[in-house]
Design a protein around this motif. Sequence first.
Motif, short mmCIF file in Angstrom:
data_model
loop_
_atom_site.label_atom_id
_atom_site.label_comp_id
_atom_site.label_asym_id
_atom_site.label_seq_id
_atom_site.Cartn_x
_atom_site.Cartn_y
_atom_site.Cartn_z
N LEU A 34 -13.25 -6.03 -16.51
CA LEU A 34 -13.65 -5.53 -15.19
C LEU A 34 -12.62 -5.90 -14.13
O LEU A 34 -12.32 -5.10 -13.25
CB LEU A 34 -15.03 -6.08 -14.81
CG LEU A 34 -16.21 -5.49 -15.59
CD1 LEU A 34 -17.48 -6.28 -15.31
CD2 LEU A 34 -16.39 -4.02 -15.24
N GLU A 35 -12.08 -7.10 -14.23
CA GLU A 35 -11.06 -7.53 -13.28
C GLU A 35 -9.83 -6.63 -13.36
O GLU A 35 -9.29 -6.19 -12.33
CB GLU A 35 -10.67 -8.98 -13.55
CG GLU A 35 -9.63 -9.50 -12.58
CD GLU A 35 -9.25 -10.94 -12.85
OE1 GLU A 35 -8.32 -11.42 -12.18
OE2 GLU A 35 -9.86 -11.59 -13.72
N PHE A 42 -9.20 1.04 -10.03
CA PHE A 42 -10.17 1.35 -9.00
C PHE A 42 -9.44 1.65 -7.69
O PHE A 42 -8.71 0.80 -7.17
CB PHE A 42 -11.12 0.16 -8.83
CG PHE A 42 -12.30 0.42 -7.95
CD1 PHE A 42 -13.22 1.42 -8.25
CD2 PHE A 42 -12.52 -0.35 -6.83
CE1 PHE A 42 -14.32 1.64 -7.45
CE2 PHE A 42 -13.62 -0.14 -6.01
CZ PHE A 42 -14.52 0.86 -6.33
N VAL A 43 -9.61 2.85 -7.18
CA VAL A 43 -8.93 3.25 -5.95
C VAL A 43 -9.86 2.99 -4.78
O VAL A 43 -10.94 3.59 -4.68
CB VAL A 43 -8.53 4.75 -6.00
CG1 VAL A 43 -7.85 5.16 -4.71
CG2 VAL A 43 -7.65 5.02 -7.20
N GLU A 51 -13.24 -8.16 -2.18
CA GLU A 51 -14.66 -8.53 -2.19
C GLU A 51 -15.26 -8.33 -3.58
O GLU A 51 -16.01 -9.18 -4.07
CB GLU A 51 -15.43 -7.69 -1.16
CG GLU A 51 -16.89 -8.07 -1.08
CD GLU A 51 -17.65 -7.25 -0.04
OE1 GLU A 51 -18.89 -7.30 -0.07
OE2 GLU A 51 -17.01 -6.57 0.79
N CYS A 52 -14.93 -7.23 -4.21
CA CYS A 52 -15.43 -6.96 -5.56
C CYS A 52 -14.93 -8.01 -6.55
O CYS A 52 -15.69 -8.48 -7.40
CB CYS A 52 -15.01 -5.56 -6.02
SG CYS A 52 -15.90 -4.23 -5.21
N LEU A 56 -17.28 -10.48 -8.65
CA LEU A 56 -17.17 -10.53 -10.11
C LEU A 56 -16.96 -11.96 -10.57
O LEU A 56 -17.60 -12.41 -11.53
CB LEU A 56 -16.01 -9.64 -10.58
CG LEU A 56 -15.63 -9.74 -12.05
CD1 LEU A 56 -16.80 -9.35 -12.94
CD2 LEU A 56 -14.41 -8.89 -12.34
N SER A 57 -16.11 -12.69 -9.89
CA SER A 57 -15.86 -14.08 -10.24
C SER A 57 -17.14 -14.91 -10.12
O SER A 57 -17.47 -15.69 -11.03
CB SER A 57 -14.78 -14.65 -9.33
OG SER A 57 -14.58 -16.01 -9.59
#
Length: 76
Positions: A34-35, A42-43, A51-52, A56-57
């Motif tokens: 995902l990272e 991811f655009v 932030e995402c 996720l972290s």
Amino acid sequence: MEVLFGTVAYFEQEIRRHVLKEEKNKIVQIAENLELDLKFNFVCHEDLRKECLQNLSQASKKLLQATDQKLEKIPC
């Protein structure tokens, strides 16, 4: 409670331990994938990306801690 080698309880304990270790490995692998997606596929605006990545972290750390707690409950 001590579990004797070769008993049903012993094998249940060992299976639980291995399943939880595999769960941890899968969490790490999924988080890494995902990272990479967030960083390279991811655009979006850079602030949203950051932030995402932070979210996720936090999510992966939370899941890993929960798995560690389950592992700690299994007697050695």
